[in-house]
Write a protein that holds these residues in place. Structure first.
Motif, PDB file in Angstrom:
ATOM      1  N   ASP A   1      10.765  50.398 -26.902  1.00 40.84           N
ATOM      2  CA  ASP A   1      10.963  50.453 -25.475  1.00 40.84           C
ATOM      3  C   ASP A   1      11.556  51.801 -25.096  1.00 40.84           C
ATOM      4  OD1 ASP A   1      10.056  47.880 -25.187  1.00 40.84           O
ATOM      5  OD2 ASP A   1      12.043  47.002 -25.211  1.00 40.84           O
ATOM      6  N   ALA A   2      11.157  52.274 -23.939  1.00 40.60           N
ATOM      7  CA  ALA A   2      11.683  53.539 -23.438  1.00 40.60           C
ATOM      8  C   ALA A   2      12.021  53.394 -21.964  1.00 40.60           C
ATOM      9  CB  ALA A   2      10.652  54.643 -23.621  1.00 40.60           C
ATOM     10  N   VAL A   3      13.070  54.065 -21.565  1.00 40.44           N
ATOM     11  CA  VAL A   3      13.480  54.075 -20.167  1.00 40.44           C
ATOM     12  C   VAL A   3      13.721  55.518 -19.753  1.00 40.44           C
ATOM     13  CG1 VAL A   3      15.239  53.377 -18.498  1.00 40.44           C
ATOM     14  CG2 VAL A   3      14.594  51.821 -20.331  1.00 40.44           C
TER      15      VAL A   3
ATOM     16  N   THR B   1       6.465  53.105 -19.901  1.00 40.79           N
ATOM     17  CA  THR B   1       7.924  53.153 -19.881  1.00 40.79           C
ATOM     18  C   THR B   1       8.455  52.490 -18.625  1.00 40.79           C
ATOM     19  OG1 THR B   1       9.826  54.623 -20.182  1.00 40.79           O
ATOM     20  CG2 THR B   1       8.088  55.388 -18.705  1.00 40.79           C
ATOM     21  N   GLN B   2       9.742  52.325 -18.591  1.00 39.44           N
ATOM     22  CA  GLN B   2      10.427  51.842 -17.401  1.00 39.44           C
ATOM     23  C   GLN B   2      11.177  53.020 -16.793  1.00 39.44           C
ATOM     24  OE1 GLN B   2      12.752  48.790 -19.394  1.00 39.44           O
ATOM     25  NE2 GLN B   2      11.496  47.224 -18.431  1.00 39.44           N
TER      26      GLN B   2
ATOM     27  N   ASP C   1      11.684  49.238 -12.035  1.00 35.97           N
ATOM     28  CA  ASP C   1      11.525  48.336 -13.173  1.00 35.97           C
ATOM     29  C   ASP C   1      12.824  47.616 -13.504  1.00 35.97           C
ATOM     30  OD1 ASP C   1       8.807  49.047 -13.785  1.00 35.97           O
ATOM     31  OD2 ASP C   1       9.579  50.945 -14.542  1.00 35.97           O
TER      32      ASP C   1
END
Length: 90
Positions: free
Chosen positions: A1-3, A34-35, A56
């Motif tokens: 996961d990436a933000v 990504t978020q 998000d």
């Protein structure tokens, strides 16, 4: 996961909205999985989302105690409301 997150210079609804919209343009153009969020105060993020800004998630730093959070103007009820808003409208 990436933000992808940005700590804004101005903590205003208009500024947060502009940044979130730009993040979404970039995500769509480059198809980035990504978020994105803006690290403004939770109430500013909530208002931006209510006014149509895409989001998000809502990010808010919290203190280790209720008293500390209250000093920053943050309550558990406020965080619950933020979760509902981003889930429903983000």
């Amino acid at each position: 996961d990436a933000v992808i997150g940005l700590n804004p210079v101005e903590d205003t609804v208009d500024n947060v909205s502009k940044i979130l919209k730009k993040f979404y343009e970039i995500k769509a153009k480059w198809e980035v999985p990504t978020q994105a969020c803006v690290l403004a105060h939770v109430t500013t993020q909530m208002e931006a989302i209510k006014k149509g800004a895409p989001s998000d998630l809502i990010f808010q730093s919290v203190a280790g105690t209720q008293k500390g959070n209250e000093a920053f103007g943050i309550t558990a009820d406020m965080l619950s409301e933020a979760k509902e808003i981003v889930t429903r409208q983000g």
